[in-house]
Design a protein around this motif. Structure first.
Motif, PDB file in Angstrom:
ATOM      1  N   PRO A  29      19.069  18.882 -61.786  1.00 35.12           N
ATOM      2  CA  PRO A  29      19.465  20.028 -62.069  1.00 35.12           C
ATOM      3  C   PRO A  29      19.258  21.224 -61.089  1.00 35.12           C
ATOM      4  CG  PRO A  29      18.232  19.675 -63.776  1.00 35.12           C
ATOM      5  CD  PRO A  29      17.886  18.679 -63.153  1.00 35.12           C
ATOM      6  N   THR A  30      19.983  22.225 -60.789  1.00 35.72           N
ATOM      7  CA  THR A  30      19.582  23.121 -59.702  1.00 35.72           C
ATOM      8  C   THR A  30      18.670  23.872 -60.075  1.00 35.72           C
ATOM      9  OG1 THR A  30      22.023  23.306 -59.137  1.00 35.72           O
ATOM     10  CG2 THR A  30      20.934  24.938 -58.485  1.00 35.72           C
ATOM     11  N   ALA A  31      18.252  24.269 -61.158  1.00 30.60           N
ATOM     12  CA  ALA A  31      17.015  25.081 -61.575  1.00 30.60           C
ATOM     13  C   ALA A  31      15.816  24.207 -61.213  1.00 30.60           C
ATOM     14  CB  ALA A  31      17.112  25.208 -63.141  1.00 30.60           C
ATOM     15  N   PHE A  32      15.829  22.776 -61.505  1.00 39.30           N
ATOM     16  CA  PHE A  32      14.635  22.119 -61.169  1.00 39.30           C
ATOM     17  C   PHE A  32      14.517  22.117 -59.478  1.00 39.30           C
ATOM     18  CE2 PHE A  32      12.671  18.401 -59.475  1.00 39.30           C
ATOM     19  CZ  PHE A  32      11.475  18.175 -60.031  1.00 39.30           C
ATOM     20  N   GLN A  33      15.415  22.020 -58.639  1.00 42.15           N
ATOM     21  CA  GLN A  33      15.417  21.740 -57.090  1.00 42.15           C
ATOM     22  C   GLN A  33      15.041  23.026 -56.778  1.00 42.15           C
ATOM     23  OE1 GLN A  33      19.150  20.465 -55.562  1.00 42.15           O
ATOM     24  NE2 GLN A  33      19.806  19.448 -57.422  1.00 42.15           N
ATOM     25  N   ARG A  34      15.276  24.342 -57.214  1.00 40.92           N
ATOM     26  CA  ARG A  34      14.925  25.710 -56.715  1.00 40.92           C
ATOM     27  C   ARG A  34      13.368  25.814 -57.109  1.00 40.92           C
ATOM     28  NH1 ARG A  34      19.658  28.195 -59.027  1.00 40.92           N
ATOM     29  NH2 ARG A  34      18.499  28.694 -60.816  1.00 40.92           N
ATOM     30  N   CYS A  75      16.736  12.947 -61.851  1.00 41.32           N
ATOM     31  CA  CYS A  75      16.175  13.562 -63.206  1.00 41.32           C
ATOM     32  C   CYS A  75      16.637  13.115 -64.239  1.00 41.32           C
ATOM     33  CB  CYS A  75      16.033  14.991 -63.137  1.00 41.32           C
ATOM     34  SG  CYS A  75      15.128  15.701 -61.612  1.00 41.32           S
ATOM     35  N   VAL A  76      15.800  13.255 -65.400  1.00 43.36           N
ATOM     36  CA  VAL A  76      16.369  13.130 -66.648  1.00 43.36           C
ATOM     37  C   VAL A  76      15.955  14.632 -67.435  1.00 43.36           C
ATOM     38  CG1 VAL A  76      16.444  12.213 -69.141  1.00 43.36           C
ATOM     39  CG2 VAL A  76      16.694  10.766 -67.180  1.00 43.36           C
ATOM     40  N   GLU A  77      16.688  15.443 -67.924  1.00 48.78           N
ATOM     41  CA  GLU A  77      16.285  16.643 -68.617  1.00 48.78           C
ATOM     42  C   GLU A  77      16.496  16.887 -70.141  1.00 48.78           C
ATOM     43  OE1 GLU A  77      19.018  20.001 -67.519  1.00 48.78           O
ATOM     44  OE2 GLU A  77      17.110  21.305 -67.149  1.00 48.78           O
ATOM     45  N   PHE A  78      15.475  17.331 -70.889  1.00 45.57           N
ATOM     46  CA  PHE A  78      15.780  17.656 -72.234  1.00 45.57           C
ATOM     47  C   PHE A  78      15.503  19.166 -72.315  1.00 45.57           C
ATOM     48  CE2 PHE A  78      14.281  13.410 -71.893  1.00 45.57           C
ATOM     49  CZ  PHE A  78      15.023  12.623 -72.740  1.00 45.57           C
ATOM     50  N   ALA A  79      16.509  19.794 -72.422  1.00 44.23           N
ATOM     51  CA  ALA A  79      16.707  21.411 -72.776  1.00 44.23           C
ATOM     52  C   ALA A  79      16.351  21.663 -74.136  1.00 44.23           C
ATOM     53  CB  ALA A  79      17.991  22.068 -72.569  1.00 44.23           C
ATOM     54  N   ARG A  80      15.392  22.772 -74.275  1.00 44.25           N
ATOM     55  CA  ARG A  80      14.942  23.165 -75.785  1.00 44.25           C
ATOM     56  C   ARG A  80      15.057  24.597 -75.552  1.00 44.25           C
ATOM     57  NH1 ARG A  80      16.175  18.585 -76.524  1.00 44.25           N
ATOM     58  NH2 ARG A  80      15.000  16.991 -77.315  1.00 44.25           N
ATOM     59  N   SER A  81      14.963  25.512 -76.907  1.00 43.46           N
ATOM     60  CA  SER A  81      14.662  26.586 -76.965  1.00 43.46           C
ATOM     61  C   SER A  81      13.702  27.073 -78.430  1.00 43.46           C
ATOM     62  CB  SER A  81      15.929  27.408 -77.060  1.00 43.46           C
ATOM     63  OG  SER A  81      16.483  27.196 -78.174  1.00 43.46           O
ATOM     64  N   SER A  82      13.061  27.879 -78.406  1.00 46.62           N
ATOM     65  CA  SER A  82      12.222  27.929 -79.654  1.00 46.62           C
ATOM     66  C   SER A  82      12.534  29.337 -80.246  1.00 46.62           C
ATOM     67  CB  SER A  82      10.621  28.281 -79.081  1.00 46.62           C
ATOM     68  OG  SER A  82      10.502  29.315 -78.013  1.00 46.62           O
ATOM     69  N   ASN A  98      10.322  23.238 -67.270  1.00 49.92           N
ATOM     70  CA  ASN A  98      11.053  24.326 -66.637  1.00 49.92           C
ATOM     71  C   ASN A  98      11.609  25.243 -67.255  1.00 49.92           C
ATOM     72  OD1 ASN A  98      13.545  25.028 -64.954  1.00 49.92           O
ATOM     73  ND2 ASN A  98      12.306  23.975 -63.263  1.00 49.92           N
ATOM     74  N   ASP A  99      11.748  26.668 -66.915  1.00 54.89           N
ATOM     75  CA  ASP A  99      12.421  27.616 -67.453  1.00 54.89           C
ATOM     76  C   ASP A  99      13.942  27.669 -67.431  1.00 54.89           C
ATOM     77  OD1 ASP A  99      13.045  28.598 -65.150  1.00 54.89           O
ATOM     78  OD2 ASP A  99      12.290  30.531 -65.185  1.00 54.89           O
ATOM     79  N   ALA A 127      12.925  23.463 -70.339  1.00 54.90           N
ATOM     80  CA  ALA A 127      13.492  22.131 -70.323  1.00 54.90           C
ATOM     81  C   ALA A 127      12.232  21.210 -69.880  1.00 54.90           C
ATOM     82  CB  ALA A 127      14.716  21.855 -69.247  1.00 54.90           C
ATOM     83  N   PHE A 128      12.106  19.776 -70.393  1.00 56.41           N
ATOM     84  CA  PHE A 128      11.368  18.901 -70.128  1.00 56.41           C
ATOM     85  C   PHE A 128      12.302  18.232 -68.943  1.00 56.41           C
ATOM     86  CE2 PHE A 128       9.993  19.633 -74.333  1.00 56.41           C
ATOM     87  CZ  PHE A 128       8.812  19.961 -74.354  1.00 56.41           C
ATOM     88  N   VAL A 129      11.655  17.928 -67.788  1.00 55.99           N
ATOM     89  CA  VAL A 129      12.270  17.326 -66.827  1.00 55.99           C
ATOM     90  C   VAL A 129      11.607  16.216 -66.207  1.00 55.99           C
ATOM     91  CG1 VAL A 129      13.401  17.712 -64.257  1.00 55.99           C
ATOM     92  CG2 VAL A 129      13.378  19.601 -65.865  1.00 55.99           C
ATOM     93  N   ILE A 130      12.149  15.050 -66.274  1.00 59.30           N
ATOM     94  CA  ILE A 130      11.248  14.006 -65.751  1.00 59.30           C
ATOM     95  C   ILE A 130      11.940  13.611 -64.376  1.00 59.30           C
ATOM     96  CG2 ILE A 130      11.015  11.437 -66.317  1.00 59.30           C
ATOM     97  CD1 ILE A 130      11.424  11.972 -69.373  1.00 59.30           C
ATOM     98  N   TYR A 131      11.101  13.514 -63.416  1.00 56.26           N
ATOM     99  CA  TYR A 131      11.449  13.249 -62.247  1.00 56.26           C
ATOM    100  C   TYR A 131      11.061  12.191 -61.562  1.00 56.26           C
ATOM    101  CZ  TYR A 131      12.185  14.194 -57.257  1.00 56.26           C
ATOM    102  OH  TYR A 131      12.627  14.222 -55.635  1.00 56.26           O
ATOM    103  N   LEU A 132      12.092  11.246 -61.024  1.00 56.11           N
ATOM    104  CA  LEU A 132      11.849   9.905 -60.535  1.00 56.11           C
ATOM    105  C   LEU A 132      11.301  10.096 -59.077  1.00 56.11           C
ATOM    106  CD1 LEU A 132      11.537   6.634 -60.686  1.00 56.11           C
ATOM    107  CD2 LEU A 132      14.033   6.509 -60.436  1.00 56.11           C
TER     108      LEU A 132
END
Length: 169
Positions: free
Chosen positions: A53-58, A72-79, A103-104, A134-139
């Protein structure tokens, strides 16, 4: 001296009634953070996983991003409540290097685990109520230490993974 805040994950209270049969026992009102425990599984591949995702790249250094597969694989969440997040990433092919980033979703990393681990990455972080993340898994690719030790790798750069998470609801 570093002082770390203590987070009470859950409490239990046992009320015993002693006395006459018409005494009334009431359950306590729950307080604190309600936790969600989840196990997320999947796979990540240099040839077929989506671009990060662009947010991760930045949120990461350009050379770090360019030095990996950019997948990447991303799992977005909110609390809805605040509290501690504990996440542990494991993967099947230990010849590969995966990183775990919290990541935010807007371009900033709360926490990252990017050590040259061959078994797992772990994140421990505290968030406020109403937080999006988001939990971002980066290969990253084939583990450089594996190659430096004389290891050889051929074929698709891919592996299955498991992300075990404990987080506030």
């Amino acid at each position: 001296m570093h002082v770390r805040p203590l987070i009470i994950a859950s409490t239990s209270l046992l009320l015993a009634s002693c006395g006459s049969s018409d005494s009334k026992t009431t359950e306590p009102t729950p307080t604190g953070t309600e936790l969600v425990r989840e196990t997320l599984t999947g796979s990540i591949s240099a040839s077929s996983s989506p671009a990060c995702p662009t947010a991760f790249q930045r949120s990461v250094d350009a050379s770090y991003y360019a030095g990996g597969t950019q997948k990447c694989v991303e799992f977005a969440r909110s609390s809805t409540t605040g509290g501690g997040i504990l996440a542990r990433l494991t993967w099947e092919d230990v010849r590969l290097d995966l990183d775990l980033v919290l990541n935010d979703t807007g371009g900033t990393n709360y926490r990252q685990s990017i050590a040259a681990n061959r078994c797992c990455e772990t994140i421990d972080f505290v968030i406020n109520p109403g937080t999006k993340y988001a939990f971002v898994i980066y290969l990253r690719g084939v583990d450089p230490q594996f190659l430096a030790n004389g290891g050889r790798f051929s074929g698709d750069i891919s592996t299955s993974f498991t992300l075990v998470v404990e987080r506030p609801k």
